[in-house]
Design a protein around this motif. Structure first.
Motif, short mmCIF file in Angstrom:
data_model
loop_
_atom_site.label_atom_id
_atom_site.label_comp_id
_atom_site.label_asym_id
_atom_site.label_seq_id
_atom_site.Cartn_x
_atom_site.Cartn_y
_atom_site.Cartn_z
N LEU A 188 1.13 -1.07 0.16
CA LEU A 188 0.40 -0.27 -0.02
C LEU A 188 0.76 1.22 -0.14
CD1 LEU A 188 -2.92 0.94 0.28
CD2 LEU A 188 -2.56 0.74 2.39
N ASP A 189 1.71 0.60 0.36
CA ASP A 189 2.84 2.23 0.45
C ASP A 189 3.26 2.87 -0.83
OD1 ASP A 189 2.67 2.07 3.22
OD2 ASP A 189 5.05 1.64 3.46
N GLU A 203 1.12 3.34 -3.14
CA GLU A 203 -0.21 4.43 -3.50
C GLU A 203 0.30 4.85 -3.37
OE1 GLU A 203 -1.34 2.59 -6.08
OE2 GLU A 203 -0.80 0.37 -5.60
N THR A 204 0.38 6.64 -4.14
CA THR A 204 0.61 7.92 -3.25
C THR A 204 -0.15 8.64 -3.93
OG1 THR A 204 2.63 7.83 -5.20
CG2 THR A 204 3.11 6.83 -3.13
N GLU A 250 -2.53 10.51 -4.20
CA GLU A 250 -3.77 11.33 -3.95
C GLU A 250 -5.29 11.34 -4.70
OE1 GLU A 250 -3.22 14.16 -0.54
OE2 GLU A 250 -2.05 12.62 0.41
N LEU A 285 -6.69 7.34 -4.69
CA LEU A 285 -6.90 6.97 -3.77
C LEU A 285 -6.52 7.86 -2.20
CD1 LEU A 285 -7.37 4.15 -2.40
CD2 LEU A 285 -4.71 3.78 -1.05
N PRO A 325 -6.63 9.37 1.27
CA PRO A 325 -6.27 9.52 2.28
C PRO A 325 -7.03 9.03 3.37
CG PRO A 325 -5.26 11.82 1.36
CD PRO A 325 -6.45 11.22 0.32
N LYS A 374 -7.62 5.64 1.94
CA LYS A 374 -6.40 4.49 2.35
C LYS A 374 -5.91 3.73 3.73
CE LYS A 374 -1.12 4.73 1.02
NZ LYS A 374 -0.08 6.03 0.24
N LYS A 375 -6.72 4.54 4.35
CA LYS A 375 -6.33 4.52 6.27
C LYS A 375 -7.28 3.31 6.48
CE LYS A 375 -8.31 8.22 8.23
NZ LYS A 375 -9.02 8.95 9.23
N MET A 419 -7.36 0.70 4.26
CA MET A 419 -6.89 -1.05 3.40
C MET A 419 -5.49 -1.09 4.16
SD MET A 419 -7.67 1.10 -0.05
CE MET A 419 -7.14 0.43 -1.01
N SER A 420 -5.24 -2.39 3.60
CA SER A 420 -3.95 -3.29 3.79
C SER A 420 -3.97 -3.99 2.77
CB SER A 420 -4.75 -3.85 5.12
OG SER A 420 -3.42 -4.64 5.48
#
Length: 397
Positions: free
Chosen positions: A339-340, A342-343, A345, A348, A350, A353-354, A356-357
């Motif tokens: 997930l890191d 996927e930058t 915004e 995705l 923010p 994104k919180k 997701m895993s």
């Protein structure tokens, strides 16, 4: 408690394997380059899991195409039509492997690929083994041994992952009439025994056997074969720590069969069938540990720590911490890598994104769950942050 992982994505965090494979198939890259890309991915995966404090890190979960095809090559279950590929000395073992997966149309040959079908109810596909009456098997590819040794050179004693011999036969098809593929077990099992002997020489400690067919209906004959196989393995390797992994469903009527097997640990999928925990806790024998698959290996959402801890605490109360292991529900092969990465915004948000895993983050969840359970501390920052994200997702418009 021990943490362990059933398998990790092998495509590479930047899809390196896909690119390298396609370049090799197109003749734009060398075999040496493809092999090096594979090694780089394996090393990266092992070191990442070590960093995340995973106690039992898998090996032989990497594949250039498919883990079932890997096993077919390992035990020399190669259909006769590919023998012409082998006779060409310019072809490598990987060329034979890809010919089985994709067909072979060169050197004046036109050979069809083996059948591909879905891996249970996932979006993953596998190459269907082809079986013949009285078919012999022998150890051909030493991939599982080589990769264990490769990790050992890094100072990591991995847990080799093998498709269990019974499920391997059941995954295939009879290509002629007059026999039942499960009857090939006495020809196949000696190859598994040989693999385990070679791993024992390298000081293997744990071996994982994936037997997903234990979550399906079995005939009485198939049940007897399970007892025969794991009885023979125990007889040959009394000190080997064996973990039998089931996933994608509960054991249901096969629970008594599995708990009667002479294995060291049983892995169950508590995401797809959490109800089976109560049944198993009442019948699991004293010498068997229970691996709880509490983190969903098949989706992209964060784990609910409160729900997972309720399963862990229930199992610990009955079995003690020494006999409880925690893991994802199945191989993380079915999750995106990281997930890191996927930058953007705009793609995705923010807020989302919180919630997701991906595979890398699921390793962190596993480690954090273990820390919370070991310390019995639901006031930790990790637990509070997780529960807040769960609540935010639940109430978000």
């Amino acid at each position: 408690m021990l943490t362990h992982n059933l398998g990790y994505p092998r495509i590479g965090s930047q899809r390196e394997l896909k690119k390298a494979s396609e370049n090799y198939w197109a003749g734009k890259s060398t075999l040496k380059n493809l092999v090096q890309v594979g090694k780089n991915i394996r090393v990266e995966n092992w070191l990442l899991q070590k960093t995340e404090n995973i106690n039992l890190i898998p090996s032989n979960d990497f594949s250039f195409y498919d883990q079932v095809l890997d096993m077919s090559l390992t035990v020399n279950a190669i259909p006769e039509r590919y023998h012409q590929v082998i006779l060409n000395k310019n072809n490598s073992e990987l060329d034979l492997y890809f010919a089985m997966a994709r067909g072979y149309q060169k050197d004046g040959l036109d050979i069809t690929a083996m059948e591909m079908t879905k891996w249970f109810d996932t979006n993953y596909h596998y190459i269907v083994p082809e079986f013949y009456k009285n078919q012999p098997f022998k150890l051909l590819s030493t991939k599982v041994i080589d990769e264990f040794y490769e990790a050992k050179q890094l100072g990591i004693i991995t847990k080799p992952v093998l498709i269990g011999p019974v499920s391997y036969l059941l995954l295939g098809k009879e290509k002629e009439e007059g026999f039942d593929r499960i009857d090939l077990i006495k020809n196949l099992l000696p190859v598994y025994i040989e693999i385990l002997r070679k791993l024992r020489e390298l000081d293997v400690q744990w071996v994982q056997f994936d037997e997903p067919f234990l979550a399906l209906d079995l005939t009485e004959k198939e049940k007897k074969v399970f007892s025969y196989v794991y009885g023979e393995i125990k007889k040959e390797f009394p000190s080997l720590k064996t973990l039998l992994a089931t996933y994608f469903e509960g054991l249901h009527e096969n629970a008594s069969l599995v708990t009667s097997l002479p294995i060291c640990a049983l892995h169950i999928d508590l995401v797809r069938n959490p109800e089976q925990l109560d049944d198993l806790l009442s019948i699991v024998p004293e010498k068997m540990s229970l691996s709880l698959g509490v983190i969903d290996g098949r989706n992209i959402w964060i784990n609910d720590y409160a729900k997972s801890l309720s399963h862990i605490e229930k199992a610990v109360a009955r079995l003690t911490k020494n006999r409880v292991m925690i893991a994802p529900s199945c191989s993380l092969l079915h999750s995106p890598c990281d997930l890191d990465l996927e930058t953007d915004e705009h793609i995705l948000l923010p807020e989302i994104k919180k919630w997701m895993s991906f595979a890398k983050q699921k390793l962190r969840e596993l480690s954090e769950l273990n820390e919370i359970a070991e310390s019995n501390n639901r006031q930790s920052d990790a637990f509070i942050k997780n529960q807040q994200a769960i609540e935010d997702r639940r109430t978000s418009p």
